[in-house]
Design a protein around this motif. Structure first.
Motif, PDB file in Angstrom:
ATOM      1  N   TYR A 194     -21.860  -0.015  26.078  1.00 32.13           N
ATOM      2  CA  TYR A 194     -20.980  -0.175  24.846  1.00 32.13           C
ATOM      3  C   TYR A 194     -21.931  -1.419  24.080  1.00 32.13           C
ATOM      4  O   TYR A 194     -22.643  -2.010  24.517  1.00 32.13           O
ATOM      5  CB  TYR A 194     -19.735  -1.035  25.263  1.00 32.13           C
ATOM      6  N   HIS A 195     -21.570  -1.257  22.908  1.00 36.49           N
ATOM      7  CA  HIS A 195     -22.364  -2.127  21.900  1.00 36.49           C
ATOM      8  C   HIS A 195     -21.691  -2.573  20.898  1.00 36.49           C
ATOM      9  O   HIS A 195     -20.810  -2.098  20.029  1.00 36.49           O
ATOM     10  CB  HIS A 195     -23.660  -1.249  21.240  1.00 36.49           C
ATOM     11  N   LEU A 196     -21.582  -4.098  20.961  1.00 34.30           N
ATOM     12  CA  LEU A 196     -20.578  -4.766  19.726  1.00 34.30           C
ATOM     13  C   LEU A 196     -21.859  -5.426  18.630  1.00 34.30           C
ATOM     14  O   LEU A 196     -22.494  -6.246  19.235  1.00 34.30           O
ATOM     15  CB  LEU A 196     -19.890  -5.660  20.464  1.00 34.30           C
ATOM     16  N   VAL A 197     -21.595  -5.307  17.574  1.00 36.56           N
ATOM     17  CA  VAL A 197     -22.397  -6.046  16.641  1.00 36.56           C
ATOM     18  C   VAL A 197     -21.454  -6.419  15.299  1.00 36.56           C
ATOM     19  O   VAL A 197     -20.566  -5.631  14.889  1.00 36.56           O
ATOM     20  CB  VAL A 197     -23.399  -5.133  16.009  1.00 36.56           C
ATOM     21  N   GLY A 198     -21.608  -7.554  14.899  1.00 37.56           N
ATOM     22  CA  GLY A 198     -20.792  -8.079  13.811  1.00 37.56           C
ATOM     23  C   GLY A 198     -21.221  -9.498  13.517  1.00 37.56           C
ATOM     24  O   GLY A 198     -21.856 -10.324  14.146  1.00 37.56           O
ATOM     25  N   GLU A 199     -20.301 -10.189  12.578  1.00 33.46           N
ATOM     26  CA  GLU A 199     -20.469 -11.534  12.290  1.00 33.46           C
ATOM     27  C   GLU A 199     -19.140 -12.135  11.719  1.00 33.46           C
ATOM     28  O   GLU A 199     -18.172 -11.441  11.475  1.00 33.46           O
ATOM     29  CB  GLU A 199     -21.326 -11.467  10.616  1.00 33.46           C
ATOM     30  N   PHE A 200     -19.208 -13.292  12.468  1.00 32.13           N
ATOM     31  CA  PHE A 200     -17.940 -14.220  11.958  1.00 32.13           C
ATOM     32  C   PHE A 200     -18.435 -15.051  10.509  1.00 32.13           C
ATOM     33  O   PHE A 200     -19.426 -15.501  10.709  1.00 32.13           O
ATOM     34  CB  PHE A 200     -17.501 -15.449  13.153  1.00 32.13           C
ATOM     35  N   ASP A 201     -17.507 -15.055   9.715  1.00 32.37           N
ATOM     36  CA  ASP A 201     -17.646 -15.929   8.505  1.00 32.37           C
ATOM     37  C   ASP A 201     -17.453 -17.310   8.762  1.00 32.37           C
ATOM     38  O   ASP A 201     -17.006 -17.742   9.957  1.00 32.37           O
ATOM     39  CB  ASP A 201     -17.053 -15.440   7.322  1.00 32.37           C
ATOM     40  N   LEU A 202     -17.437 -18.204   7.812  1.00 29.87           N
ATOM     41  CA  LEU A 202     -17.360 -19.590   7.857  1.00 29.87           C
ATOM     42  C   LEU A 202     -16.010 -20.032   8.269  1.00 29.87           C
ATOM     43  O   LEU A 202     -15.778 -20.895   9.284  1.00 29.87           O
ATOM     44  CB  LEU A 202     -17.723 -20.403   6.642  1.00 29.87           C
ATOM     45  N   VAL A 254     -11.790  -9.991  24.230  1.00 29.42           N
ATOM     46  CA  VAL A 254     -10.352  -9.502  24.858  1.00 29.42           C
ATOM     47  C   VAL A 254     -10.092  -7.949  23.817  1.00 29.42           C
ATOM     48  O   VAL A 254      -9.658  -7.041  24.546  1.00 29.42           O
ATOM     49  CB  VAL A 254      -9.382 -10.403  24.225  1.00 29.42           C
ATOM     50  N   LYS A 255     -10.496  -8.106  22.508  1.00 28.59           N
ATOM     51  CA  LYS A 255     -10.302  -6.598  21.890  1.00 28.59           C
ATOM     52  C   LYS A 255     -11.229  -5.427  22.464  1.00 28.59           C
ATOM     53  O   LYS A 255     -10.636  -4.408  22.640  1.00 28.59           O
ATOM     54  CB  LYS A 255     -10.800  -6.870  20.379  1.00 28.59           C
ATOM     55  N   ILE A 256     -12.588  -5.962  22.741  1.00 33.95           N
ATOM     56  CA  ILE A 256     -13.129  -4.715  23.115  1.00 33.95           C
ATOM     57  C   ILE A 256     -13.130  -4.352  24.617  1.00 33.95           C
ATOM     58  O   ILE A 256     -13.407  -3.224  24.964  1.00 33.95           O
ATOM     59  CB  ILE A 256     -14.767  -4.901  23.079  1.00 33.95           C
ATOM     60  N   GLU A 257     -12.500  -5.400  25.309  1.00 32.90           N
ATOM     61  CA  GLU A 257     -12.297  -5.024  26.738  1.00 32.90           C
ATOM     62  C   GLU A 257     -11.174  -4.128  26.705  1.00 32.90           C
ATOM     63  O   GLU A 257     -11.227  -3.252  27.538  1.00 32.90           O
ATOM     64  CB  GLU A 257     -11.857  -6.267  27.451  1.00 32.90           C
ATOM     65  N   GLN A 258     -10.164  -4.207  25.844  1.00 30.50           N
ATOM     66  CA  GLN A 258      -9.237  -3.216  25.886  1.00 30.50           C
ATOM     67  C   GLN A 258      -9.568  -1.899  25.526  1.00 30.50           C
ATOM     68  O   GLN A 258      -9.268  -0.860  26.123  1.00 30.50           O
ATOM     69  CB  GLN A 258      -8.056  -3.631  24.972  1.00 30.50           C
ATOM     70  N   ARG A 259     -10.445  -1.848  24.279  1.00 30.41           N
ATOM     71  CA  ARG A 259     -10.893  -0.480  24.260  1.00 30.41           C
ATOM     72  C   ARG A 259     -11.922   0.096  25.269  1.00 30.41           C
ATOM     73  O   ARG A 259     -11.787   1.373  25.385  1.00 30.41           O
ATOM     74  CB  ARG A 259     -11.810  -0.810  22.666  1.00 30.41           C
TER      75      ARG A 259
END
Length: 732
Positions: A257-265, A425-430
């Motif tokens: 599984y692979h998670l990629v992304g960004e949190f903004d300010l 938590v979100k990706i664990e459910q998926r």
């Protein structure tokens, strides 16, 4: 007025307290080289001998320091030069050091230091040298009473600018274990470089460690570096042949599984989650920012790149297969060790790891304590690796401890942990939902065939033949009678089992429909409620009205998407709805298949899939045309999906027919990914799916549809390509 008068030994005290160990000391000097715009740094360790106490040299090729730099910056503890100037001299790098205490690192490594610097000064060059015995700071003398000599020489030209630091009278025993630890620390220091403009290579020269050295330095340093430098990299070929280059840890680009992304300010997350072991299609993932509590500090923008792994034997076998490795050459224990060696979530700033985050034994997110509560759903520390990139201390409020051992425990760090935990938590459910649909860790086996073998009572029959002839006959007759009774009982059990499986499949379909139906209904209900509640403010000329008008279209889109999902779900259920459909009819198979392809024409064109037909144009079938079409739509739609997940330029679906007795066999094959052997037993179970957004009903419904017309659907295990076969009655 009184003043503080620090004693000289304060320098040694600070150095010992701020630099936790020799590895941390070398890393501080490596960071100084980076801040100096050096393209690389060279570390050479000379072990002690009978005539020498050993030495360490650290050389960079940056802009160097002038005489005034050494006098006013290097010799001024806790200088604020880098705090005022957050960029390096070239402006291309964000400086790593800002505490002004990195120079104490050399004191942690040895008693004496010789610093030689070559820097460009106007149109010429200046060479400056400093020699320092840290022992003088152990005296009771006041700090301002100690004199340090610095020499300078003007040069017309120079081969390179930069700084060379030589440390002698080493205070650390660099035995094999210590050198291995240093190599691991250096490998984890930097992420794999991709931007050539900021390329920074770390070299470690261990050629002076040989088996002829006195203990404990009697080992082959170059071989040890080669082994330590490649641990965890057997999955990818080395990018270089340089014997001294430190290569960052990389367990290939593969993961489950692979998670990629960004949190903004503000803390809002935007990214994708990909189930690599499934259909490898990125799923958009967005999370709203949790509100900042009173007094809570923002942790600034954050970039996230995380890889997750399943650790069951079958999962690791598939992972290694995607890596191009032979699992049998490793074995389960070594394979898990390979993954474990590379696990850990590192926090990086300007491309450099902040120690100790990212080390295999540093569970700073407390993943294991979370997993204890629900091990089947939660991710453990040994199942995840990757990087979290944070911005500067000023922008993130994430402050490195002066000891260089982690970040200060302030509210910004607590928020960082909260944000990462929320997305996990979100990706664990998926992941959990996918594993449930894919049947991972679930191994249903049927023992009917084994029971049939036992029912022949072959072993007992063989034993009887060893008896005298006159005793054999009555026993053999009894055995044959019992065997026939067992076989008949097994036939009845198998028939009843098939009935139960059919009913169970229908029950699972209903359960899945309820689950998926709620998924579609929730946004419809929520959006409809928002439309009604906010209707009075739509035309309001205020800030609130402006916000309502901005989000009003999103409510409509959510309702539209939900209704489309429900429509698709209900349509797929039609073949097993049980409604009265009249009598079976005779129809042409080719016409039915052509109509099916017409329904899917736009999708076939969109994904550049070619269909090759080899169906008898006089083939007449007997049953319900809707059943065959429903099965065909599901199978071809699946084929298109999996073909689209590959880079194959010639995506092809082949449909052929043949007649055997009273049944026609219609085969639908495609040259996409093959179905894994482990999954072949469960693909027809309701709820089983390897698609990221699949409900797992397609093949189960297709099979039931075929059975409704006295046909069947199965996977051809002997086919070179992925091939499903529909058996369907022909018109007599």
């Amino acid at each position: 007025m009184a003043k503080l008068k620090p004693r000289a030994r304060l320098i040694r005290t600070i150095g010992d307290k701020l630099i936790s160990g020799p590895e941390a000391a070398i890393i501080e000097l490596v960071k100084n080289a980076y801040d100096a715009d050096s393209p690389s740094v060279e570390i050479t360790i000379y072990p002690p001998s009978l005539d020498d106490s050993g030495k360490i040299t650290i050389r960079d090729f940056g802009h160097g320091m002038t005489y005034n730099n050494i006098l006013n910056d290097w010799l001024e503890p806790a200088t604020d030069t880098k705090t005022k100037n957050s960029l390096s001299k070239s402006g291309s790098r964000i400086v790593l050091g800002a505490k002004g205490v990195g120079r104490f690192a050399s004191a942690r490594l040895g008693k004496k230091i010789t610093l030689t610097s070559v820097a460009k000064l106007d149109n010429a060059y200046q060479k400056s040298s400093l020699k320092l015995d840290w022992g003088i700071f152990e005296s009771n003398t006041y700090l301002d009473d100690i004199d340090i000599d610095i020499d300078k020489t003007e040069l017309k030209s120079a081969d390179n600018t930069g700084v060379t630091i030589q440390i002698t009278d080493l205070s650390t025993i660099w035995d094999k274990k210590k050198v291995q630890k240093l190599t691991r620390e250096l490998r984890r220091l930097a992420t794999p470089q991709t931007d050539q403009s900021t390329q920074f290579d770390i070299h470690l020269d261990l050629q002076h460690f040989t088996e002829n050295n006195p203990e404990p330095y009697n080992f082959n340093g170059q071989q040890l570096l080669l082994e330590s430098n490649s641990t965890g990299d057997v999955v990818e070929e080395s990018q270089t042949n340089k014997k001294t280059l430190i290569t960052p840890y990389r367990i290939s680009k593969e993961s489950d599984y692979h998670l990629v992304g960004e949190f903004d300010l503000d803390g809002k997350f935007t990214g994708t989650f990909t189930i690599v072991r499934g259909d490898n299609q990125p799923i958009q993932l967005n999370l709203d920012a949790p509100p900042l509590e009173i007094g809570e500090l923002s942790c600034g923008p954050i970039r996230v790149d995380l890889k997750l792994y399943d650790l069951e034997k079958e999962s690791i076998e598939k992972l290694f297969d995607r890596m191009g490795l032979n699992f049998s050459e490793f074995g389960l224990r070594n394979a898990r060790s390979l993954i474990s060696e590379n696990t850990g979530i590192g926090i990086y700033r300007t491309g450099f790891r902040i120690r100790p985050y990212g080390e295999p034994d540093n569970d700073w997110l407390k993943l294991e304590s979370r997993r204890v509560q629900n091990p089947s759903r939660k991710i453990g520390h040994g199942q995840i690796s990757g990087t979290i990139s944070v911005s500067s201390e000023n922008d993130s409020n994430l402050i490195e401890r002066s000891s260089r051992e982690g970040l200060e425990s302030n509210s910004a760090f607590d928020r960082l942990v909260t944000l990462i935990t929320n997305v996990l938590v979100k990706i664990e459910q998926r992941r959990f939902d996918f594993r449930a649909k894919a049947g991972i860790s679930r191994k249903p086996t049927k023992q009917i065939d084994k029971a049939r073998e036992l029912s022949s009572l072959e072993s007992i029959t063989k034993a009887v033949y060893s008896l005298p002839a006159e005793e054999q006959k009555p026993l053999l007759l009894k055995i044959e009678k019992e065997s026939q009774a067992l076989t008949k009982a097994l036939d009845e059990i198998e028939a009843y089992q098939s009935l139960l499986e059919s009913r169970a499949a229908l029950g699972m379909v209903v359960a899945q429909v309820i689950h998926d139906g709620r998924t579609y209904l929730d946004p419809i209900s929520s959006s409809a409620k928002s439309i009604i509640e906010k209707a009075p403010f739509v035309l309001e000329d205020s800030k609130r009205g402006e916000v309502v008008r901005k989000y009003y279209p999103t409510y409509g889109q959510a309702i539209l998407d939900g209704s489309k999902g429900l429509s698709s779900l209900f349509k797929s259920l039609d073949p097993i709805s049980g409604r009265r459909r009249g009598r079976p009819t005779t129809f042409l198979g080719l016409d039915n298949i052509s109509n099916t392809l017409n329904l899917l024409e736009e999708t076939l064109i969109e994904y550049s899939v070619t269909v090759e037909l080899d169906v008898d144009d006089e083939l007449k079938l007997y049953g319900y045309p809707g059943d065959l079409q429903s099965a065909m739509v599901n199978i071809i739609h699946n084929a298109i999906h999996w073909l689209s997940s590959t880079k194959n330029p010639n995506k092809t679906v082949q449909i052929a027919s043949q007649v055997e007795g009273s049944m026609a066999k219609i085969s639908i094959s495609n040259n996409g990914p093959l179905i894994d052997e482990y999954d072949k037993e469960t693909i027809f179970e309701a709820g089983f799916s390897l698609k990221s957004d699949g409900h797992g009903l397609g093949l189960a419904i297709a099979k039931e549809a075929c059975k409704s017309s006295n046909g069947d659907l199965y996977l051809d295990r002997n086919s070179v390509d992925t091939c499903f076969v529909i058996t369907y009655p022909i018109s007599q």
